[in-house]
Design a protein around this motif. Structure first.
Motif, PDB file in Angstrom:
ATOM      1  N   SER A 181       0.818  -1.218   0.000  1.00 40.06           N
ATOM      2  CA  SER A 181       0.000   0.000   0.000  1.00 40.06           C
ATOM      3  C   SER A 181       0.852   1.269   0.000  1.00 40.06           C
ATOM      4  CB  SER A 181      -0.960  -0.001   1.194  1.00 40.06           C
ATOM      5  OG  SER A 181      -0.287   0.346   2.393  1.00 40.06           O
ATOM      6  N   ILE A 182       2.090   1.164   0.437  1.00 40.73           N
ATOM      7  CA  ILE A 182       2.974   2.338   0.454  1.00 40.73           C
ATOM      8  C   ILE A 182       4.121   2.194  -0.558  1.00 40.73           C
ATOM      9  CG2 ILE A 182       2.400   2.983   2.836  1.00 40.73           C
ATOM     10  CD1 ILE A 182       5.107   1.715   3.681  1.00 40.73           C
ATOM     11  N   LYS A 183       3.904   1.359  -1.552  1.00 44.68           N
ATOM     12  CA  LYS A 183       4.938   1.090  -2.555  1.00 44.68           C
ATOM     13  C   LYS A 183       5.423   2.364  -3.243  1.00 44.68           C
ATOM     14  CE  LYS A 183       5.817  -1.612  -6.708  1.00 44.68           C
ATOM     15  NZ  LYS A 183       5.255  -2.538  -7.692  1.00 44.68           N
ATOM     16  N   GLU A 184       4.487   3.260  -3.591  1.00 43.94           N
ATOM     17  CA  GLU A 184       4.878   4.494  -4.267  1.00 43.94           C
ATOM     18  C   GLU A 184       5.758   5.357  -3.362  1.00 43.94           C
ATOM     19  OE1 GLU A 184       1.459   6.501  -5.826  1.00 43.94           O
ATOM     20  OE2 GLU A 184       0.878   4.775  -7.056  1.00 43.94           O
ATOM     21  N   ASP A 185       5.433   5.416  -2.072  1.00 43.04           N
ATOM     22  CA  ASP A 185       6.247   6.182  -1.131  1.00 43.04           C
ATOM     23  C   ASP A 185       7.648   5.586  -1.013  1.00 43.04           C
ATOM     24  OD1 ASP A 185       4.050   7.792  -0.616  1.00 43.04           O
ATOM     25  OD2 ASP A 185       3.445   6.663   1.152  1.00 43.04           O
ATOM     26  N   ILE A 186       7.721   4.270  -0.995  1.00 39.35           N
ATOM     27  CA  ILE A 186       9.027   3.599  -0.909  1.00 39.35           C
ATOM     28  C   ILE A 186       9.851   3.895  -2.157  1.00 39.35           C
ATOM     29  CG2 ILE A 186      10.176   1.346  -0.833  1.00 39.35           C
ATOM     30  CD1 ILE A 186       7.742   0.356   0.845  1.00 39.35           C
ATOM     31  N   THR A 187       9.199   3.795  -3.312  1.00 36.69           N
ATOM     32  CA  THR A 187       9.885   4.072  -4.576  1.00 36.69           C
ATOM     33  C   THR A 187      10.385   5.510  -4.619  1.00 36.69           C
ATOM     34  OG1 THR A 187       8.517   2.425  -5.699  1.00 36.69           O
ATOM     35  CG2 THR A 187       9.649   4.025  -7.098  1.00 36.69           C
ATOM     36  N   ALA A 188       9.550   6.461  -4.192  1.00 34.12           N
ATOM     37  CA  ALA A 188       9.951   7.881  -4.179  1.00 34.12           C
ATOM     38  C   ALA A 188      11.122   8.093  -3.231  1.00 34.12           C
ATOM     39  CB  ALA A 188       8.771   8.751  -3.774  1.00 34.12           C
ATOM     40  N   PHE A 189      11.112   7.452  -2.086  1.00 29.50           N
ATOM     41  CA  PHE A 189      12.204   7.575  -1.119  1.00 29.50           C
ATOM     42  C   PHE A 189      13.515   7.035  -1.704  1.00 29.50           C
ATOM     43  CE2 PHE A 189      14.836   5.851   2.319  1.00 29.50           C
ATOM     44  CZ  PHE A 189      14.994   6.986   3.102  1.00 29.50           C
ATOM     45  N   GLU A 190      13.421   5.901  -2.390  1.00 30.33           N
ATOM     46  CA  GLU A 190      14.609   5.303  -2.991  1.00 30.33           C
ATOM     47  C   GLU A 190      15.230   6.185  -4.063  1.00 30.33           C
ATOM     48  OE1 GLU A 190      13.063   1.533  -4.296  1.00 30.33           O
ATOM     49  OE2 GLU A 190      13.705   0.527  -2.472  1.00 30.33           O
ATOM     50  N   LYS A 191      14.411   6.996  -4.713  1.00 31.39           N
ATOM     51  CA  LYS A 191      14.905   7.853  -5.800  1.00 31.39           C
ATOM     52  C   LYS A 191      15.526   9.162  -5.304  1.00 31.39           C
ATOM     53  CE  LYS A 191      11.846   6.044  -9.341  1.00 31.39           C
ATOM     54  NZ  LYS A 191      10.742   6.333 -10.262  1.00 31.39           N
TER      55      LYS A 191
END
Length: 194
Positions: A181-191
Motif C-alpha cells: 500500500s505504500i509502494k509508491e512512497d518507498i519508490t519515491a524515497f529510494e529515488k
C-alpha cells in the motif's frame, strides 16, 4: 485479511481466567500447515466429552444455543502460556472477530492482531458489567474511535491499540499488504539523492 472497522454483535461470555493457548487449541491439533479448519477444535477439551466431537458438554458456553456472536468475552489473562499462533487462527476460524478481556498475554495479543482478531482490553470493572448482561445484549466495538460500548446501558470505555496494527485491521492488511500500500512512497524515497 478482512477489514475490521465496527463490530456490533451479541457475545459469548467465557467466565474463566488464565485461559492458556493449550486450552484454546490443544497441541495435538497443531499439525496442519494452513489456517483453515482450526475452529472446529477451538476449546476442544472443554467442548466435548472424552475427545469425542459428537458428544458436546452441555455446560460449556460455546455449546449453549442461547449464546452467539462474533465477540468472545473472557476472564482476565486470556491467551497465556505458549506462543502458538494457532490460538488466533482457531478463534478467527470459529467466527470470532473480537476477544474482550481485562488482560491479554503479550504474545497472544500480537498473534491475534497479526491474524485479524482484535483483542480489546478493558478494566476489570467494565468486564464485570459486560458479564452482567443477558444473552440478547450486544456490544459495539468501534476500532477507529477505539471504543467498546455496552449497547443496553450506553456505558463505554476506550481501549489502546498500536497505530500500525490499527491501520492494518481497518484496511484488512497483513504486513505484506501494508508494504504494497505504500509502494509508491518507498519508490519515491529510494529515488531521493543520497
Amino acid at each position: 485479511m478482512e477489514s475490521l472497522q465496527t463490530i456490533h454483535s451479541t457475545f459469548i461470555p467465557l467466565r474463566l481466567e488464565n485461559v492458556d493457548t493449550d486450552q484454546i487449541i490443544p497441541a495435538r491439533f497443531l499439525k496442519a500447515t494452513t489456517k483453515d479448519g482450526f475452529g472446529k477444535n477451538l476449546f476442544r477439551d472443554w467442548r466435548y466429552e472424552n475427545n469425542d466431537e459428537t458428544t458436546p458438554k452441555a455446560d460449556f458456553v460455546l455449546n449453549n444455543p442461547y449464546y452467539s456472536g462474533e465477540i468472545l468475552v473472557a476472564g482476565k489473562n486470556f491467551g497465556c502460556g505458549s506462543s502458538r499462533e494457532h490460538a488466533a487462527w482457531s478463534l478467527l476460524d470459529y467466527g470470532f472477530r473480537v476477544v474482550v478481556s481485562s488482560f491479554f498475554a503479550d504474545i497472544f495479543k500480537n498473534n491475534a492482531l497479526n491474524n485479524g482478531v482484535l483483542p480489546v482490553q478493558v478494566s476489570d470493572e467494565f468486564l464485570q458489567k459486560i458479564f452482567e448482561q443477558d444473552n440478547t445484549s450486544t456490544l459495539t466495538i468501534n476500532l477507529e474511535q477505539q471504543t467498546i460500548a455496552i449497547d443496553a446501558t450506553g456505558e463505554q470505555e476506550t481501549f489502546e491499540i498500536n497505530n500500525y496494527k490499527k491501520t492494518c485491521l481497518l484496511n484488512g492488511y497483513d504486513d505484506i499488504d501494508f508494504l504494497l500500500s505504500i509502494k509508491e512512497d518507498i519508490t519515491a524515497f529510494e529515488k531521493q539523492p543520497a
